[in-house]
Scaffold this motif. Sequence first.
Motif, mmCIF file in Angstrom:
data_model
loop_
_atom_site.group_PDB
_atom_site.id
_atom_site.type_symbol
_atom_site.label_atom_id
_atom_site.label_comp_id
_atom_site.label_asym_id
_atom_site.label_seq_id
_atom_site.Cartn_x
_atom_site.Cartn_y
_atom_site.Cartn_z
ATOM 1 N N TRP A 330 0.838 -1.211 0.000
ATOM 2 C CA TRP A 330 0.000 0.000 0.000
ATOM 3 C C TRP A 330 0.871 1.258 0.000
ATOM 4 O O TRP A 330 0.398 2.345 -0.303
ATOM 5 N N ASP A 331 2.155 1.080 0.320
ATOM 6 C CA ASP A 331 3.104 2.194 0.297
ATOM 7 C C ASP A 331 2.961 2.981 -1.012
ATOM 8 O O ASP A 331 3.047 4.207 -1.031
ATOM 9 N N THR A 332 2.780 2.234 -2.122
ATOM 10 C CA THR A 332 2.718 2.889 -3.424
ATOM 11 C C THR A 332 1.491 3.786 -3.514
ATOM 12 O O THR A 332 1.588 4.968 -3.858
ATOM 13 N N LEU A 554 1.010 2.031 19.428
ATOM 14 C CA LEU A 554 0.877 1.932 17.972
ATOM 15 C C LEU A 554 2.246 1.882 17.293
ATOM 16 O O LEU A 554 3.184 2.564 17.718
ATOM 17 N N LYS A 555 2.298 1.120 16.231
ATOM 18 C CA LYS A 555 3.536 1.093 15.438
ATOM 19 C C LYS A 555 3.629 2.349 14.572
ATOM 20 O O LYS A 555 4.691 2.913 14.380
ATOM 21 N N GLN A 556 2.480 2.776 14.026
ATOM 22 C CA GLN A 556 2.486 3.869 13.041
ATOM 23 C C GLN A 556 1.101 4.493 12.954
ATOM 24 O O GLN A 556 0.152 3.980 13.563
ATOM 25 N N ALA A 557 1.015 5.557 12.185
ATOM 26 C CA ALA A 557 -0.259 6.266 12.049
ATOM 27 C C ALA A 557 -1.353 5.326 11.560
ATOM 28 O O ALA A 557 -1.167 4.590 10.597
HETATM 29 C C1 BGC Z 1 4.890 -1.254 7.722
HETATM 30 C C2 BGC Z 1 3.873 -1.369 6.619
HETATM 31 C C3 BGC Z 1 4.581 -1.162 5.295
HETATM 32 C C4 BGC Z 1 5.725 -2.134 5.141
HETATM 33 C C5 BGC Z 1 6.521 -1.885 3.881
HETATM 34 C C6 BGC Z 1 5.994 -2.275 7.495
HETATM 35 O O1 BGC Z 1 6.968 -2.141 8.471
HETATM 36 O O2 BGC Z 1 4.295 -1.468 8.978
HETATM 37 O O3 BGC Z 1 2.875 -0.390 6.790
HETATM 38 O O4 BGC Z 1 3.673 -1.329 4.259
HETATM 39 O O5 BGC Z 1 6.601 -2.000 6.236
HETATM 40 O O6 BGC Z 1 7.059 -0.613 3.880
#
Ligand code: BGC
Length: 704
Positions: A330-332, A554-557
């Motif tokens: 989903w990064d893209t 949380l790890k991230q947003a």
């Molecule tokens: C993140 C994901 C991300 C993936 C690739 C993981 O560490 O939690 O959100 O898509 O890395 O960048």
Amino acid sequence: MIEYGNWHISASGYRAHAPQHLESLFCQSNGYIGSRAAFLQDGALPYERCTFMAGGFDYISPGITDIVNLPDLFHFTATVAESTPGQSGGHYTGFHQTLNLKNGLYTRGAVWTDEQGRETAIKISRFISMADKHLAALCIELTALNHESEAVLLLGLDAGVLNLPVHDDQTMVNHQTVQMLKDAGGKSGQGLCGLTAQSRTGRLTIDMRCRVTQSDGTQEDGSTADCPARKLTVRLKQNQTVRAEKLISVNGPDHPPPGDFTSWLEESGKAWALRWENADIEVEAEDPQLQAALRYNLFQLMQCRPFDDPNVSVGARGLTHARYKGCYFWDTELFIQPFFLYTNPAAARDLVRFRLNTLPDARENAKALNLEGARYPWMCAVGGKEQCHTWDIGRSEIHITADVAYAANEYLRVTGDNSLRDELSQLFVETARYWASRFSYDGIKDVYNLLFVKGPDEYCGVSSNNAYTVILARHNLQLALEAAENGYAVSPEEPAKWREIIEKSQVGYDAERELYIQDDDFLRLEPFDFGGRETDAPVYRTLDYDRLQRFRVLKQADLILLILLLPELFTESQKQAIWSFYEPTTLHDSSLSFGIHAWAAAVLGKRDKAMAYFNKSLFLDLENIMGNTGTEGIHAAALGASWQAAVFGFAGLSLGGTGVPSLSPRLPDGWSAMRFAFYANGKRYRAEMTRDGWSIREKGEEIL
Ligand code: BGC
């Protein structure tokens, strides 16, 4: 220490940085081929000298691919008076590496002093062409400073490289190399070398050619097994520079086209200049490093862009490393595509087309999981089949399907390009069918639950009704409803079912605090002690995932990202409540987190936080903030998040409901002006803001 110029970054000292950090930082790519700045001459191992190609995957186990490490196109060795710089006894002085962000040229220079005190200045320059995706070039210059001796240079194409597959689980380290190239056959003669190799199962054929020229001396065959090469012998005379060039083509014409290093570089520089015209962000800021850091982020984003190819996408590390097996996430769609959407709509169109082209695989994925419609994989490579090893993420992190639909709709909204509308209607409808079969109906409460899912915050285990996923899934269903209303044929009962799920799907909400709750388990988790964190190194390196998933951390947003994607769904106080509750409990253990927090903080008026997060995101790779840029490559999503923080956060670019662009500048302290170009609705604009005001011009005309 990285040194920041206006249009370049540099580093001094030989082996003075974290292992492989500079190899990642100085990686060059044109989106078709990418090569880490690791040289055999420095003793780099066969799996450290990495060259990758967009879509260059092959299988390493049934159904699972890795990105193939291609033959080393920049292979060379040099010996001067029988001493090998960097390897035999002796030492370097003035070792300096520079990446020119304007034209993509990498250079390194140093003086090598051997054990006998012979000093030789060595300069190496290389680039991968932005003008022709098949071309790259290397130039070596030697100048004897206090001696006259013989130098021998070997310039070839080396298939003696290996893959070191990286496990998806970030806590596992692999030391087992894999030979991904086979049947490498080479030839060398009359200043030319050629190499053809197959990847493991024959999926890829790699054909490399090079032409080697020199300003002086003789040339003969210097090939070894797996490495066709030209051997150059030159007499070094004091203070006279000898120059050798290697002009390379990868899967291109039979012979590298005419020209030399300088003329090829000129062509490539012109192509870079065109890209910069649309992508550059000029900032007048007190911090002298900021401009170059920002340009470095933009430069790497442009290097990631698949070269006019809708059958590949952008890997989580671009073409800078084989981390995550080179896969697309989903990064893209959510982090990288927005940059292209506004600076190069044709590139964004290719990214959208990639998802359209892999719709048949998304259908297969849904079917394999006993579901309907189309389900996009968490990680994919060849086509759209799931590549994620781990069950909890691969099966449960399902928001990717809604992310893809969201980004496809953004393409329509921002570009106004209706030529993809019919195909995208199909994507919206088929992904909606997936959601309709993935929600579970609870007949007693008359509600729909989204059970066993993982949101963007991967530390919260597998939970239910993750608000981010549910709300984006509703958005996906809404897109399908609109497609049906606009004439896309669906069965008569489908729209009613989609509406029912939109109305009756469950999301936790605390009305008193006006707070959306991340998922059904979130409030039951144990508080996490944040005390004593001294670095940004991820906590999963020291705490097991099982322990982590029971902490309220949380790890991230997660919801913080959602309020940026769909701001119209939340009131200002709901947004503020989300920020106040979730931001303090976020570890930012994913590189995707800092830039999104910077953007959110800017929008919510938290100026100091905005700048602090922006700096983390902007310098993430440059300063190796997470400690893994060397070992994992450039974090492509963080680059895109930095761009969004700057353009949507600090400049406040928005198209609003009308499609007419406007700004709401929130320039950080210390910034006096910001300027950039962007596309919207097929028009090109220039935005400019200072502390006193802002303007948007179209073709020189002020429109706002
Ligand atoms: C993140 C994901 C991300 C993936 C690739 C993981 O560490 O939690 O959100 O898509 O890395 O960048």
